[in-house]
Design a protein around this motif. Sequence first.
Motif, PDB file in Angstrom:
ATOM      1  N   TRP A 122      44.642  34.662  33.681  1.00 54.80           N
ATOM      2  CA  TRP A 122      43.261  35.109  33.547  1.00 54.80           C
ATOM      3  C   TRP A 122      42.283  34.352  34.432  1.00 54.80           C
ATOM      4  CZ3 TRP A 122      45.091  38.747  30.313  1.00 54.80           C
ATOM      5  CH2 TRP A 122      44.259  39.855  30.105  1.00 54.80           C
ATOM      6  N   TRP A 154      39.155  35.287  29.783  1.00 56.21           N
ATOM      7  CA  TRP A 154      39.867  36.000  28.711  1.00 56.21           C
ATOM      8  C   TRP A 154      38.942  36.293  27.540  1.00 56.21           C
ATOM      9  CZ3 TRP A 154      40.942  34.023  23.733  1.00 56.21           C
ATOM     10  CH2 TRP A 154      41.780  34.829  22.949  1.00 56.21           C
ATOM     11  N   ARG A 155      38.139  35.312  27.160  1.00 58.09           N
ATOM     12  CA  ARG A 155      37.206  35.490  26.030  1.00 58.09           C
ATOM     13  C   ARG A 155      36.288  36.678  26.255  1.00 58.09           C
ATOM     14  NH1 ARG A 155      32.866  31.062  26.157  1.00 58.09           N
ATOM     15  NH2 ARG A 155      32.239  32.466  27.846  1.00 58.09           N
ATOM     16  N   SER A 157      36.884  39.260  28.204  1.00 62.57           N
ATOM     17  CA  SER A 157      37.612  40.430  28.702  1.00 62.57           C
ATOM     18  C   SER A 157      37.551  41.592  27.717  1.00 62.57           C
ATOM     19  CB  SER A 157      39.077  40.066  28.953  1.00 62.57           C
ATOM     20  OG  SER A 157      39.825  41.225  29.265  1.00 62.57           O
ATOM     21  N   ARG A 160      40.880  41.841  25.798  1.00 67.27           N
ATOM     22  CA  ARG A 160      41.373  40.646  25.109  1.00 67.27           C
ATOM     23  C   ARG A 160      42.148  40.998  23.842  1.00 67.27           C
ATOM     24  NH1 ARG A 160      36.882  37.231  22.425  1.00 67.27           N
ATOM     25  NH2 ARG A 160      37.441  38.498  20.628  1.00 67.27           N
TER      26      ARG A 160
END
Length: 254
Positions: A122, A154-155, A157, A160
């Motif tokens: 990521w 990632w958080r 996304s 996720r």
Amino acid sequence: MAGPGDTGSVDARRMLVQACLNGARELAQHPRLTADATLAAADAARAVAAGAGDIHVHPKDAAGHDSVAPDHVAEWVRALRAACPGIPIGVTTGAWTEPDVERRLAAIEAWTELPDHASVNWHEAGADEVAVALRRRGVGVEAGIWDGTGFEAWRDSPVRGECLRVLIELPDEAADVVRTHAEGLIAHVRAEDAEVPILLHGEERSAWPALALAVELGLDTRIGFEDTLVLPDGRSAFDNAALVRAAMGVVSAS
């Protein structure tokens, strides 16, 4: 499965130990590293017999370079499936396999033999797009998080919540910093998603300390030539099965 902070014994039947067969290593680094998918599949079968419940592999071209090209992915996934029936097979989508994101996406769209899952780093450009392409093909996504930059990407996304698991990947670092580094990343991931499975692993010096910490915390883990070429006592491992056997010894001793 035990959660972080639980120091009780780990049930080896419930804890996933993934075998990471090769990585981006040069073939000359170990006699068992190979560009031959059939030989790699035989190595994978031995690792499964030793206790591995999942396989992560970097498909290679004839020169031994990592590839996401459809013919290479098909050759390697097919060989591994034949040698390891019923075992999930995963591949890499690392940016080095094809630095141009659009070409990498096109390769994924053209895959004819689909792996069960694929890792997405990521911190790399195009991670969201690669993950979307994989999910559209029905391939599970392992979210590789190395650092704060990767975690934040990632958080934020939009995909996720569709990840199969999060791979917390520790770099080659001294054993005495592994716990602090790992627990910081674990805490950040858990604050965003308390339920997503976490696979904790390290590379080189951090490989065995990270595996021991994963066992202690009740997390999934992995071992294999991608992460280390040596056993816990520093001796060179004969093959991936030797590394998996050593890992299962750590699991059963907990």
